[in-house]
Design a protein around this motif. Structure first.
Motif, PDB file in Angstrom:
ATOM      1  N   VAL A 106      35.326  50.875  30.739  1.00 52.46           N
ATOM      2  CA  VAL A 106      36.049  49.796  31.416  1.00 52.46           C
ATOM      3  C   VAL A 106      37.468  50.248  31.768  1.00 52.46           C
ATOM      4  O   VAL A 106      38.124  50.944  30.996  1.00 52.46           O
ATOM      5  CB  VAL A 106      36.110  48.536  30.514  1.00 52.46           C
ATOM      6  CG1 VAL A 106      36.883  47.413  31.207  1.00 52.46           C
ATOM      7  CG2 VAL A 106      34.697  48.071  30.151  1.00 52.46           C
ATOM      8  N   LEU A 107      37.928  49.804  32.949  1.00 54.13           N
ATOM      9  CA  LEU A 107      39.301  50.064  33.370  1.00 54.13           C
ATOM     10  C   LEU A 107      39.937  48.776  33.877  1.00 54.13           C
ATOM     11  O   LEU A 107      39.314  48.001  34.612  1.00 54.13           O
ATOM     12  CB  LEU A 107      39.329  51.109  34.496  1.00 54.13           C
ATOM     13  CG  LEU A 107      40.711  51.452  35.070  1.00 54.13           C
ATOM     14  CD1 LEU A 107      41.545  52.221  34.051  1.00 54.13           C
ATOM     15  CD2 LEU A 107      40.582  52.259  36.378  1.00 54.13           C
ATOM     16  N   PHE A 108      41.187  48.540  33.468  1.00 56.69           N
ATOM     17  CA  PHE A 108      42.001  47.464  34.030  1.00 56.69           C
ATOM     18  C   PHE A 108      42.955  48.067  35.062  1.00 56.69           C
ATOM     19  O   PHE A 108      43.571  49.102  34.803  1.00 56.69           O
ATOM     20  CB  PHE A 108      42.848  46.774  32.953  1.00 56.69           C
ATOM     21  CG  PHE A 108      42.063  46.026  31.915  1.00 56.69           C
ATOM     22  CD1 PHE A 108      40.804  45.531  32.181  1.00 56.69           C
ATOM     23  CD2 PHE A 108      42.612  45.805  30.648  1.00 56.69           C
ATOM     24  CE1 PHE A 108      40.092  44.825  31.219  1.00 56.69           C
ATOM     25  CE2 PHE A 108      41.917  45.100  29.686  1.00 56.69           C
ATOM     26  CZ  PHE A 108      40.650  44.614  29.966  1.00 56.69           C
ATOM     27  N   ILE A 109      43.087  47.397  36.213  1.00 56.19           N
ATOM     28  CA  ILE A 109      44.061  47.806  37.226  1.00 56.19           C
ATOM     29  C   ILE A 109      45.041  46.661  37.445  1.00 56.19           C
ATOM     30  O   ILE A 109      44.623  45.530  37.703  1.00 56.19           O
ATOM     31  CB  ILE A 109      43.380  48.166  38.562  1.00 56.19           C
ATOM     32  CG1 ILE A 109      42.381  49.306  38.365  1.00 56.19           C
ATOM     33  CG2 ILE A 109      44.425  48.546  39.612  1.00 56.19           C
ATOM     34  CD1 ILE A 109      41.575  49.629  39.618  1.00 56.19           C
ATOM     35  N   GLN A 110      46.319  46.953  37.346  1.00 54.03           N
ATOM     36  CA  GLN A 110      47.338  45.922  37.556  1.00 54.03           C
ATOM     37  C   GLN A 110      47.788  45.948  39.018  1.00 54.03           C
ATOM     38  O   GLN A 110      48.497  46.846  39.450  1.00 54.03           O
ATOM     39  CB  GLN A 110      48.533  46.138  36.627  1.00 54.03           C
ATOM     40  CG  GLN A 110      49.636  45.090  36.759  1.00 54.03           C
ATOM     41  CD  GLN A 110      49.122  43.662  36.597  1.00 54.03           C
ATOM     42  OE1 GLN A 110      48.619  43.049  37.542  1.00 54.03           O
ATOM     43  NE2 GLN A 110      49.246  43.142  35.384  1.00 54.03           N
ATOM     44  N   GLY A 111      47.373  44.943  39.762  1.00 55.72           N
ATOM     45  CA  GLY A 111      47.760  44.830  41.160  1.00 55.72           C
ATOM     46  C   GLY A 111      48.953  43.923  41.387  1.00 55.72           C
ATOM     47  O   GLY A 111      49.361  43.710  42.533  1.00 55.72           O
ATOM     48  N   ASP A 112      49.501  43.379  40.300  1.00 59.98           N
ATOM     49  CA  ASP A 112      50.693  42.527  40.408  1.00 59.98           C
ATOM     50  C   ASP A 112      51.929  43.405  40.265  1.00 59.98           C
ATOM     51  O   ASP A 112      52.348  43.740  39.154  1.00 59.98           O
ATOM     52  CB  ASP A 112      50.665  41.450  39.321  1.00 59.98           C
ATOM     53  CG  ASP A 112      51.843  40.484  39.420  1.00 59.98           C
ATOM     54  OD1 ASP A 112      52.704  40.678  40.306  1.00 59.98           O
ATOM     55  OD2 ASP A 112      51.892  39.533  38.618  1.00 59.98           O
TER      56      ASP A 112
END
Length: 280
Positions: A106-112
């Motif tokens: 799993v990967l989280f991407i911060q687009g904020d």
């Protein structure tokens, strides 16, 4: 579970009948439960004619089609949207942790890249769950950060990718346009974006209509993730929300614990709302 205290609730629905002097009390209960004035008026009419059992049947019929399983492919990308403070990042953490515990990479991407502290917030959840977080810098172009993050995920074999976005409000037109751009960037370059999830704070009441309207104008919402179900403010508003938009519910979330969320079940949801009235 949040509904565990509801014992033999169907027995109440089968036998409770209406007394005329209870109507005003029942209407007050509906409004306090978040149904809104118009929808509460419709329920009261049914209540007068057939009692609680008919009300339950009406609500369950209204919710036909509201239950949806999250689409899961071998490689799945989930884009999350919602206003600040609604529980969006926490919802990402919960669902990401669920897949990690099943053995997915799993990967989280911060687009904020707009809000101060956005990177730190998602990084905290990444540390708690042991999930890697792909971050840009504050002020970076969100579309570029997400493109780079998805490229990173593809090259390193990540199977479940969760994208956080800025907490857009209707007054932030540039942020809404940015969300539209993000979706286009993803769809143009990657084929595995399978859900666009709108996180809704169930305590927001009729303010949710304007939120859904604005997001629907910007992106195609495939499902709702409902938060703060454990609040003292009942989430009745979600039923007329579904009646109007016909966007299904994926999950209900309650509390900050990583495991404190469940797949939406319409009968349990209706029972949850009416448990206080029937048991109190």
């Amino acid at each position: 579970m949040w509904y565990i205290f509801i014992v033999n609730l169907n027995r109440f629905f089968d036998f409770i009948k209406i007394k005329k002097e209870e109507i005003e009390s029942f209407e007050e209960f509906l409004i306090l439960s978040g149904f809104g004035l118009d929808f509460s008026g419709n329920i009261v009419k049914i209540y007068k004619k057939g009692g609680i059992k008919d009300v339950k049947n009406y609500l369950l019929t209204t919710l036909n089609g509201s239950e949806k399983d999250l689409r899961i492919d071998d490689i799945s990308t989930y884009l999350f949207a919602g206003v600040n403070g609604g529980g969006k990042t926490t919802s990402i953490a919960k669902l990401g942790n669920f897949f990690k515990e099943k053995g997915d990479k799993v990967l989280f991407i911060q687009g904020d890249t707009f809000r101060t502290g956005a990177n730190e917030q998602l990084k905290i959840w990444g540390d708690r769950t042991g999930i890697e977080v792909f971050l840009g810098k504050r002020g970076d172009d969100p579309g570029s950060v997400i493109f780079d993050g998805l490229s990173y995920a593809k090259n390193r074999g990540y199977k479940k990718i969760f994208i956080d976005t800025a907490g857009r409000l209707s007054s932030k037109k540039n942020l809404m346009e940015e969300l539209k751009k993000i979706k286009k960037v993803i769809e143009k370059n990657f084929e595995n974006v399978i859900e666009t999830i709108l996180v809704l704070d169930s305590t927001e009441g009729e303010n949710l209509y304007s939120q859904v309207d604005k997001f629907k104008e910007t992106v195609d919402i495939t499902g709702f993730f409902i938060t703060k179900i454990d609040s003292t403010i009942k989430p009745g508003i979600m039923i007329p929300i579904y009646e109007k938009y016909k966007i299904p519910f994926l999950y209900l979330s309650f509390g900050e614990d990583l495991k404190s969320f469940e797949k939406f079940d319409k009968e349990k949801f209706v029972n949850l709302i009416f448990s206080t009235y029937l048991n109190g």
